[in-house]
Design a protein around this motif. Structure first.
Motif, PDB file in Angstrom:
ATOM      1  N   ARG A 184      12.620 -47.304   0.566  1.00  0.00           N
ATOM      2  CA  ARG A 184      12.527 -47.879  -0.781  1.00  0.00           C
ATOM      3  C   ARG A 184      13.911 -47.973  -1.412  1.00  0.00           C
ATOM      4  NH1 ARG A 184       9.763 -45.732  -6.436  1.00  0.00           N
ATOM      5  NH2 ARG A 184      10.704 -47.415  -7.644  1.00  0.00           N
ATOM      6  N   HIS A 185      14.712 -46.937  -1.243  1.00  0.00           N
ATOM      7  CA  HIS A 185      16.069 -46.965  -1.805  1.00  0.00           C
ATOM      8  C   HIS A 185      16.897 -48.101  -1.199  1.00  0.00           C
ATOM      9  CE1 HIS A 185      20.134 -45.839  -2.876  1.00  0.00           C
ATOM     10  NE2 HIS A 185      20.433 -45.731  -1.590  1.00  0.00           N
ATOM     11  N   LEU A 186      16.892 -48.208   0.118  1.00  0.00           N
ATOM     12  CA  LEU A 186      17.733 -49.202   0.790  1.00  0.00           C
ATOM     13  C   LEU A 186      17.229 -50.626   0.548  1.00  0.00           C
ATOM     14  CD1 LEU A 186      18.312 -47.276   4.128  1.00  0.00           C
ATOM     15  CD2 LEU A 186      20.039 -47.797   2.395  1.00  0.00           C
ATOM     16  N   ALA A 187      15.907 -50.827   0.649  1.00  0.00           N
ATOM     17  CA  ALA A 187      15.358 -52.165   0.458  1.00  0.00           C
ATOM     18  C   ALA A 187      15.454 -52.618  -0.996  1.00  0.00           C
ATOM     19  CB  ALA A 187      13.907 -52.221   0.928  1.00  0.00           C
ATOM     20  N   ARG A 234      28.212 -45.262   1.035  1.00  0.00           N
ATOM     21  CA  ARG A 234      27.268 -44.160   0.793  1.00  0.00           C
ATOM     22  C   ARG A 234      25.876 -44.471   1.321  1.00  0.00           C
ATOM     23  NH1 ARG A 234      27.839 -46.372  -4.434  1.00  0.00           N
ATOM     24  NH2 ARG A 234      25.888 -47.194  -5.309  1.00  0.00           N
ATOM     25  N   ASP A 235      25.531 -45.759   1.365  1.00  0.00           N
ATOM     26  CA  ASP A 235      24.209 -46.125   1.847  1.00  0.00           C
ATOM     27  C   ASP A 235      24.114 -46.104   3.374  1.00  0.00           C
ATOM     28  OD1 ASP A 235      22.912 -46.431  -0.608  1.00  0.00           O
ATOM     29  OD2 ASP A 235      23.698 -48.452  -0.867  1.00  0.00           O
ATOM     30  N   TRP A 236      25.259 -46.134   4.061  1.00  0.00           N
ATOM     31  CA  TRP A 236      25.225 -45.977   5.510  1.00  0.00           C
ATOM     32  C   TRP A 236      24.743 -44.580   5.895  1.00  0.00           C
ATOM     33  CZ3 TRP A 236      24.883 -49.522   8.973  1.00  0.00           C
ATOM     34  CH2 TRP A 236      25.459 -50.779   8.767  1.00  0.00           C
ATOM     35  N   PHE A 237      24.990 -43.589   5.031  1.00  0.00           N
ATOM     36  CA  PHE A 237      24.474 -42.235   5.277  1.00  0.00           C
ATOM     37  C   PHE A 237      22.949 -42.245   5.272  1.00  0.00           C
ATOM     38  CE2 PHE A 237      22.714 -38.390   3.264  1.00  0.00           C
ATOM     39  CZ  PHE A 237      23.050 -37.444   4.226  1.00  0.00           C
ATOM     40  N   VAL A 245      11.723 -37.863  -6.989  1.00  0.00           N
ATOM     41  CA  VAL A 245      12.956 -38.602  -6.721  1.00  0.00           C
ATOM     42  C   VAL A 245      13.025 -39.912  -7.497  1.00  0.00           C
ATOM     43  CG1 VAL A 245      14.350 -39.714  -4.929  1.00  0.00           C
ATOM     44  CG2 VAL A 245      13.163 -37.562  -4.433  1.00  0.00           C
ATOM     45  N   PHE A 246      11.921 -40.646  -7.556  1.00  0.00           N
ATOM     46  CA  PHE A 246      11.949 -41.985  -8.146  1.00  0.00           C
ATOM     47  C   PHE A 246      11.339 -42.056  -9.545  1.00  0.00           C
ATOM     48  CE2 PHE A 246      12.023 -42.615  -3.515  1.00  0.00           C
ATOM     49  CZ  PHE A 246      13.175 -43.384  -3.402  1.00  0.00           C
ATOM     50  N   GLY A 247      10.864 -40.915 -10.053  1.00  0.00           N
ATOM     51  CA  GLY A 247      10.342 -40.885 -11.410  1.00  0.00           C
ATOM     52  C   GLY A 247       9.063 -41.674 -11.600  1.00  0.00           C
ATOM     53  N   GLU A 248       8.264 -41.818 -10.547  1.00  0.00           N
ATOM     54  CA  GLU A 248       7.009 -42.558 -10.661  1.00  0.00           C
ATOM     55  C   GLU A 248       5.944 -41.695 -11.333  1.00  0.00           C
ATOM     56  OE1 GLU A 248       5.848 -44.190  -6.901  1.00  0.00           O
ATOM     57  OE2 GLU A 248       7.821 -45.044  -6.502  1.00  0.00           O
ATOM     58  N   THR A 249       4.895 -42.329 -11.788  1.00  0.00           N
ATOM     59  CA  THR A 249       3.801 -41.640 -12.480  1.00  0.00           C
ATOM     60  C   THR A 249       2.600 -41.481 -11.555  1.00  0.00           C
ATOM     61  OG1 THR A 249       4.500 -42.574 -14.602  1.00  0.00           O
ATOM     62  CG2 THR A 249       2.264 -41.696 -14.471  1.00  0.00           C
TER      63      THR A 249
END
Length: 289
Positions: A29-32, A209-212, A258-262
């Motif tokens: 989700r972060h990368l996409a 940083r996203d390659w990590f 992590v993503f603050g979802e409800t």
């Protein structure tokens, strides 16, 4: 190893796979959210293919023995289907969020368990059908037809769920003749070829940083799918699939922290039902043993 031990080991492998897949979902989700989905999945499959080739080279007989199969068409179909399913699932994360996507996607074990009888000829007793029915009620509570997540975008993870269910059935089917190593090899190679043919047209620069995170995603992808293939090899699909529901719980924890979802109350109630259905299946296995 006895059938009882096979089933218990298969269940343990499935639960471990759900943890790994939930972590994958978060990184995907972060990368996409920042890069093209096809590119992200393509890079992941490059690592996957390199890993299975390295394993095949080290195995007795090398690549020739590992890749040998009388079910080449089915193996290629499995690999391409899984690659497509991952693309659909990752896109769903970006438009629906992690929790809501998984709340819809989690119906795939019901599809596998229900189809394992007519498609694979596995025995599914009335008690297991009852557990599947309870799980269906849980999914309906999560979806709340006419409200919340039940909107046109929900079709995306539903398509992903159907694709993954078919992949699971095919994995179980080819495991009757092919080893885990062979299935693992073709999962990586077929998927990498398919994704390269598509993903190269969508390449874009990635920040350092996203390659990590990309590296961690690649490692978790290899581990998760090996666990799943080994799981289907050791136990009947209808026995282990209820425990795939744990994926929803791990994803909810990750989405909130992590993503603050409800987390909607309906998700809690529905998840409780589907997990209870899985635990009931385990209890039945132990009682029969």
């Amino acid at each position: 190893m006895t059938q009882q031990n096979n089933t218990r080991a298969g269940i343990a492998l499935m639960i471990a796979a759900t943890v790994v897949f939930a972590l994958q979902d978060g990184m995907s989700r972060h990368l996409a959210g920042n890069y093209n989905t096809y590119m992200v999945v393509m890079i992941r499959y490059w690592f996957f293919a390199a890993f299975v080739l390295a394993l095949a080279l080290r195995a007795p007989g090398g690549i020739g023995v590992t890749a040998r199969t009388s079910q080449l068409g089915w193996q290629i179909l499995r690999g391409v289907l899984l690659a497509g399913e991952i693309c659909v699932a990752v896109y769903a994360f970006t438009v629906l969020g992690l929790i809501e996507s998984q709340a819809v996607f989690i119906c795939y074990p019901l599809l596998v368990a229900a189809l394992s009888g007519p498609v694979l000829g596995e025995k599914v007793g009335w008690r297991r059908w009852t557990a599947i029915g309870v799980g269906c009620m849980g999914v309906l509570i999560i979806l709340q037809p006419g409200m919340g997540v039940f909107n046109p975008l929900a079709v995306i993870p539903l398509i992903s769920a159907l694709m993954f269910a078919v992949y699971g059935l095919l994995t179980r089917y080819v495991a009757r003749q092919d080893s885990t190593a062979t299935s693992f090899f073709w999962t990586g190679i077929a998927g990498a070829v398919a994704m390269t043919a598509v993903g190269m047209w969508f390449w874009e620069p990635m920040e350092s940083r996203d390659w990590f995170w990309m590296g961690l995603l690649c490692l978790s992808g290899v581990l998760g799918h090996w666990l799943l293939i080994k799981c289907y090899e050791m136990a009947e699909a209808s026995a282990v699939q209820p425990f795939a529901y744990f994926h929803l719980m791990w994803s909810a924890i990750l989405g909130i922290s992590v993503f603050g979802e409800t987390l909607r109350p309906a998700v809690v109630i529905g998840a409780g039902l589907v997990i209870a259905a899985g635990l009931f299946t385990l209890w039945r296995e132990r009682r029969q043993s």
